[in-house]
Scaffold this active site. Structure first.
Site, mmCIF file in Angstrom:
data_model
loop_
_atom_site.group_PDB
_atom_site.id
_atom_site.type_symbol
_atom_site.label_atom_id
_atom_site.label_comp_id
_atom_site.label_asym_id
_atom_site.label_seq_id
_atom_site.Cartn_x
_atom_site.Cartn_y
_atom_site.Cartn_z
ATOM 1 N N LYS A 267 26.979 7.323 63.176
ATOM 2 C CA LYS A 267 26.485 7.806 64.663
ATOM 3 C C LYS A 267 25.401 7.153 65.090
ATOM 4 O O LYS A 267 24.815 7.362 66.255
ATOM 5 C CB LYS A 267 26.320 9.272 64.947
ATOM 6 C CG LYS A 267 27.546 10.165 64.574
ATOM 7 C CD LYS A 267 28.540 9.751 66.072
ATOM 8 C CE LYS A 267 29.726 10.742 65.915
ATOM 9 N NZ LYS A 267 30.548 10.694 67.159
HETATM 10 C C1 LIG Z 1 30.998 13.951 60.757
HETATM 11 C C2 LIG Z 1 31.700 12.889 61.553
HETATM 12 N N1 LIG Z 1 31.227 12.909 62.878
HETATM 13 C C3 LIG Z 1 31.817 12.462 63.796
HETATM 14 C C4 LIG Z 1 33.207 11.525 63.557
HETATM 15 C C5 LIG Z 1 34.047 10.758 64.308
HETATM 16 O O1 LIG Z 1 33.689 9.877 65.106
HETATM 17 P P1 LIG Z 1 33.839 9.794 66.534
HETATM 18 O O2 LIG Z 1 33.063 10.790 67.159
HETATM 19 O O3 LIG Z 1 33.299 8.422 66.632
HETATM 20 O O4 LIG Z 1 35.202 9.864 66.915
HETATM 21 C C6 LIG Z 1 33.722 11.617 62.217
HETATM 22 C C7 LIG Z 1 34.799 10.844 61.801
HETATM 23 O O5 LIG Z 1 35.367 10.863 60.683
HETATM 24 C C8 LIG Z 1 32.632 12.134 61.457
HETATM 25 O O6 LIG Z 1 33.298 12.655 60.162
#
Ligand SMILES: Cc1ncc(COP(=O)(O)O)c(C=O)c1O
Length: 472
Positions: free
Chosen positions: A54
Site C-alpha cells: 500500500k
Molecule cells: C492486507 C491487504 N490489504 C489489501 C490487499 C488488497 O490489495 P488491493 O486493495 O490493492 O486490492 C491485500 C491483498 O492481498 C492485502 O493482503
C-alpha cells in the site's frame, strides 16, 4: 532535486525513494513439498518501507492530490483503512508535512492500530457489525470527518491513482524481474488496485498472461454476498471502482482456514513470514502452479508481513478458539461425536424469528439454549449476534407475556462463549462453570452448542467404558 552530495552513493534521498522495487523470490521449499514443477515465486511487498504494497498507491494518490490542488501544505488526510494504506499515507504525510486521521473497524488486529499511532496519526475505531450506510460505520464516519476538517480523502476504493500506482510500478517490475516470462499472476483483491493495475500492464505486454484473483469465501468477487470472514484486507461486500473482471482469467475462493494454515505453512517452511491474506493468495497460487506447465512462471503477490498478525494467525490460542488448529485430537470434538446422533448439529434461530418459535424449537429438541444467527448455514462466527436461554425467556415471559410474540433479537441475551472443536476438555469444563453452554467453532464457523449435560454424559460414558475394561 537530489542533493549533489549523494551523487554516486547508494544513499536514498528520502524514505519515499525506497517505495517499490521489491524483490521476487522463488518458493522452493513449498514447490518441493507440493510437487510443483513450474517456477512458483513470491513478490515480497513487505520490503516496502511501510511493510506493505500500500505504500505504492499512498504515494501516487498524495502526489496526484498535490498536483491537482486537493492537498495544500499543512493539510489533513482522512481515510478509512484497515491499516496498511494508513501506514503508507502516514509515511508520505510525515515526509511532506501533512496530518493524518484514520478510521477503521474493530475487526482490525490491535497491533495495526498501535502501528498507525506510532507514525503520529490519529485513529478512530468503528464497529464492523453495522451496515455501510449506518452513521457509525467506518465509511460514514470518514465521510463526516472529511467534511468537518476540510480534509483530503484519498478514497482508495474510488481513486484511479490506486490502480495506476501498480500499473506504473508493480507491473513493470514483475515484467522485468521475470525477463518478460511471467505466465501467471495471482493476488488477493480488496480495493482491486493491485490486481487491476498489474493486470493492465502485464496484459498490455502479453495478453496471454493469466491473472488470477484469490478471494475470501463470502466476498462478492468470487460470487459471495459479502458475508463476513476473518482474513483481513481482502475481499469486499461491494464492487470498488477498480474492479475490472474482464482482466481476470479466474477467481479462486479460499476459506479462512486454508488462508491461515497456509500463512503458517509458508512462514515455517520457507522462512518468509506472511499474513492471512498472503496465505490466501499463496493457497490459490499453489492450485494454479499445480496445474501449470513446467516452463511456466507463476508469481504470487504477498501484500504484507505476518508481523502484523502475531496476535491472530500466529497465536495458537486464537487459532484454537476458532477451531482452526487442534490442541489434541480427542478434545471438545470427542464430546460432540459421542453425543446422541439424533440431535441436529447446529440448532439456531434467526434474529427476526418470534420468541414463541424459539421456544418450540428448544422444546422439540430438548435443548435449553439456542444461538441467534443471521442468514443461513454455514454461518461465520461474526454472524452470531446473541443467544436465547430457556431460564431467561421464562423470567421475561413471566414479567410480560407479550415477549412471546416479539422477535428473538429483542429478547436475546449475550452470545455464548466460544470454544474451538480441538480445544482441551478441561477448558470447556472451566468455562462451563460460569456459562450454561458454549458455542463450538470449527474452521472459524459455529458447529454446535456444548452444554454441561453433554460433558457430564460424556464423562459418565467414558468412566463406564473404563470400568468395563477394568472389570473385563
Ligand atoms: C492486507 C491487504 N490489504 C489489501 C490487499 C488488497 O490489495 P488491493 O486493495 O490493492 O486490492 C491485500 C491483498 O492481498 C492485502 O493482503
Amino acid at each position: 532535486m537530489t542533493d549533489p552530495r549523494l551523487e554516486g552513493t547508494d544513499i536514498a534521498d528520502s524514505v519515499l525513494d525506497l517505495i517499490g522495487d521489491t524483490p521476487v523470490v522463488r518458493m522452493k521449499r513449498i514447490s518441493e513439498l507440493e510437487g510443483i514443477d513450474c517456477v512458483l515465486a513470491l513478490k515480497a511487498e513487505s520490503t516496502n518501507p511501510g511493510g506493505s504494497s500500500k505504500d505504492r498507491p499512498a504515494l501516487e494518490m498524495i502526489l496526484a492530490a498535490e498536483r491537482d490542488g486537493q492537498l495544500k501544505p499543512g493539510g489533513t488526510i482522512v481515510e478509512p483503512t484497515s491499516g496498511n494504506t494508513g501506514v503508507g499515507l502516514a509515511i508520505v504525510a510525515a515526509q511532506r508535512g501533512y496530518k493524518c486521521v484514520f478510521v477503521m473497524t474493530d475487526k482490525v488486529a490491535p497491533e495495526k492500530i498501535s502501528l498507525l499511532k506510532a507514525y503520529g496519526a490519529e485513529v478512530i475505531v468503528c464497529p464492523v457489525a453495522v451496515e455501510p450506510d449506518d452513521p457509525q460505520s467506518y465509511y460514514s464516519v470518514a465521510e463526516r470527518l472529511t467534511n468537518e476538517l476540510g480534509a483530503f480523502r484519498p478514497n482508495q476504493y474510488d481513486n484511479p491513482h490506486n490502480p495506476k500506482a501498480h500499473e506504473l510500478t508493480t507491473g513493470p517490475e514483475l515484467w522485468q524481474q521475470t525477463a518478460g516470462r511471467i505466465t501467471h499472476f495471482v493476488a488477493g483483491a480488496g480495493t482491486c488496485g493491485s490486481i487491476t493495475g498489474v493486470a493492465r500492464y502485464l496484459k498490455s505486454m502479453n495478453p496471454d498472461i493469466k491473472i488470477i484473483a484469490a478471494d475470501p469465501e463470502g466476498s462478492v468477487f468470487s460470487g459471495g454476498s459479502g458475508r463476513p470472514y476473518l482474513v483481513e484486507g481482502v475481499g469486499e461486500d461491494f464492487f470498488p471502482a477498480a474492479w475490472e473482471p474482464d482482466l481476470l482469467d479466474d477467481i479462486i475462493a479460499i476459506s479462512d482456514e486454508e488462508s491461515f494454515l497456509t500463512a503458517r505453512y509458508v512462514s515455517e517452511s520457507e522462512g518468509i513470514l506472511i499474513g492471512g491474506s498472503g496465505g490466501m493468495a499463496v493457497a490459490a497460487a499453489i492450485k494454479v502452479a499445480k496445474a501449470a506447465d513446467p516452463d511456466d512462471i507463476v508469481v504470487v503477490f504477498n501484500p504484507d508481513s505476518g508481523r502484523g498478525y502475531l496476535s491472530r494467525v500466529f497465536d495458537d490460542d486464537w487459532m484454537a478458539n476458532f477451531g482452526f488448529i487442534r490442541e489434541c485430537e480427542q478434545c471438545v470434538g470427542a464430546v460432540l461425536d459421542a453425543r446422541n446422533a439424533s440431535i441436529e448439529n447446529l440448532l439456531y434461530v434467526n434474529p427476526a424469528q418470534l420468541v414463541s418459535e424459539a421456544i418450540d424449537l428448544m422444546r422439540t429438541n430438548g435443548v435449553s439454549q439456542l444461538p441467534v444467527c443471521k442468514n443461513t448455514p454455514p454461518f461465520a462466527a461474526a454472524e452470531v449476534s446473541g443467544a436465547v436461554d430457556e431460564l431467561e425467556l421464562m423470567e421475561a415471559i413471566h414479567g410480560d407475556p407479550g415477549v412471546l410474540s416479539t422477535p428473538v433479537d429483542k429478547a436475546m441475551g449475550p452470545k455464548l462463549p466460544t470454544i474451538g472443536v480441538g480445544q482441551k476438555l478441561e477448558r470447556a469444563v472451566e468455562m462451563l462453570e460460569s456459562a450454561p453452554a458454549l458455542l463450538v467453532l470449527s474452521g472459524g464457523r459455529p458447529l454446535s452448542v456444548l452444554t454441561r449435560t453433554d460433558v457430564l454424559t460424556y464423562f459418565s460414558a467414558t468412566a463406564a467404558a473404563l470400568n468395563g475394561a477394568d472389570n473385563g
